[in-house]
Motif scaffolding. Structure first.
Motif, PDB file in Angstrom:
ATOM      1  N   GLN A 124       0.842  -1.199   0.000  1.00  5.45           N
ATOM      2  CA  GLN A 124       0.000   0.000   0.000  1.00  5.45           C
ATOM      3  C   GLN A 124       0.875   1.246   0.000  1.00  5.45           C
ATOM      4  N   GLU A 125       1.987   1.176   0.685  1.00  6.01           N
ATOM      5  CA  GLU A 125       2.900   2.326   0.751  1.00  6.01           C
ATOM      6  C   GLU A 125       3.463   2.655  -0.630  1.00  6.01           C
TER       7      GLU A 125
ATOM      8  N   THR B  72      -0.856   8.764   0.973  1.00 10.05           N
ATOM      9  CA  THR B  72      -0.308   7.981   2.073  1.00 10.05           C
ATOM     10  C   THR B  72      -0.896   6.576   2.005  1.00 10.05           C
ATOM     11  N   PHE B  73      -0.251   5.625   2.697  1.00 10.29           N
ATOM     12  CA  PHE B  73      -0.787   4.262   2.685  1.00 10.29           C
ATOM     13  C   PHE B  73      -2.143   4.216   3.378  1.00 10.29           C
ATOM     14  N   GLN B  74      -2.386   5.141   4.335  1.00 14.05           N
ATOM     15  CA  GLN B  74      -3.694   5.171   5.002  1.00 14.05           C
ATOM     16  C   GLN B  74      -4.802   5.550   4.014  1.00 14.05           C
ATOM     17  N   GLN B  75      -4.494   6.468   3.101  1.00 11.52           N
ATOM     18  CA  GLN B  75      -5.488   6.843   2.089  1.00 11.52           C
ATOM     19  C   GLN B  75      -5.754   5.670   1.142  1.00 11.52           C
TER      20      GLN B  75
ATOM     21  N   GLN C  29      -5.510   2.548   1.989  1.00  9.36           N
ATOM     22  CA  GLN C  29      -6.337   1.632   2.780  1.00  9.36           C
ATOM     23  C   GLN C  29      -7.806   2.020   2.706  1.00  9.36           C
ATOM     24  N   LYS C  30      -8.094   3.305   2.858  1.00 12.14           N
ATOM     25  CA  LYS C  30      -9.482   3.769   2.817  1.00 12.14           C
ATOM     26  C   LYS C  30     -10.099   3.526   1.447  1.00 12.14           C
TER      27      LYS C  30
ATOM     28  N   ARG D  24     -10.899  -0.255   1.180  1.00  8.82           N
ATOM     29  CA  ARG D  24     -12.063  -0.663   1.976  1.00  8.82           C
ATOM     30  C   ARG D  24     -13.362  -0.084   1.436  1.00  8.82           C
TER      31      ARG D  24
END
Length: 164
Positions: free
Chosen positions: A45-46, A55-58, A60-61, A64
């Motif tokens: 993801q990174e 970012t990897f968090q974005q 992830q979102k 999902r």
């Protein structure tokens, strides 16, 4: 700026996420296809985030379905993941495809049926992807074939047992 009806200009009435707070099944499906392709490429993801400026968090979102992927971002993803944009919509279940129409009725009430009954494609699960990647790492075709036959036999036995 608002229209005469008081609705914000530039947005269709009823557009956007259902009022249930649950991700739209179409967004979930598109996100699962992003994850499928990323995982098949062995990309983190990174790394995907770096390639498209997130970012990897974005990422992830997106995967999902918590965040909707815009057209320009979808185009960027298709280039980085080396697939046509249509790939993200392939194999979409009928209930997910119909979800956009069912999100809200004229009263603005949400229809929770499609969001609550939608389950992502089992082929997009991490377990399935890891299994397929491990399977193809087996270099001996005869060993691979025996493992394939064993897996089918176990599945058939499980189905027969469940039917009893």
């Amino acid at each position: 700026m608002q229209t005469e009806t008081g609705a914000p200009r530039g947005r269709r009435a009823g557009a956007g996420r259902p009022k249930t707070g649950k991700p739209n099944p179409i967004d979930v499906h598109v996100g699962s296809r992003v994850r499928l392709r990323r995982t098949l490429l062995g990309m983190s993801q990174e790394k995907l985030g770096e390639a498209i400026g997130l970012t990897f968090q974005q990422v992830q979102k997106y995967e999902r379905g918590a965040n909707r992927i815009g057209a320009s971002r979808l185009f960027d993803l298709s280039r980085v993941l080396d697939v046509p944009v249509s790939f993200f919509f392939d194999d979409m279940p009928a209930d997910a495809a119909a979800a956009r129409v069912e999100d809200e009725d004229e009263t603005g009430a949400s229809d929770e049926r499609s969001a609550s009954t939608y389950e992502p494609d089992p082929m997009a699960k991490r377990e399935t992807l890891e299994l397929v990647r491990a399977y193809y790492k087996i270099s001996d075709p005869s060993v691979r074939k025996r493992l394939f036959e064993l897996t089918k036999a176990v599945a058939s036995a499980a189905v027969a047992e469940a039917a009893e």
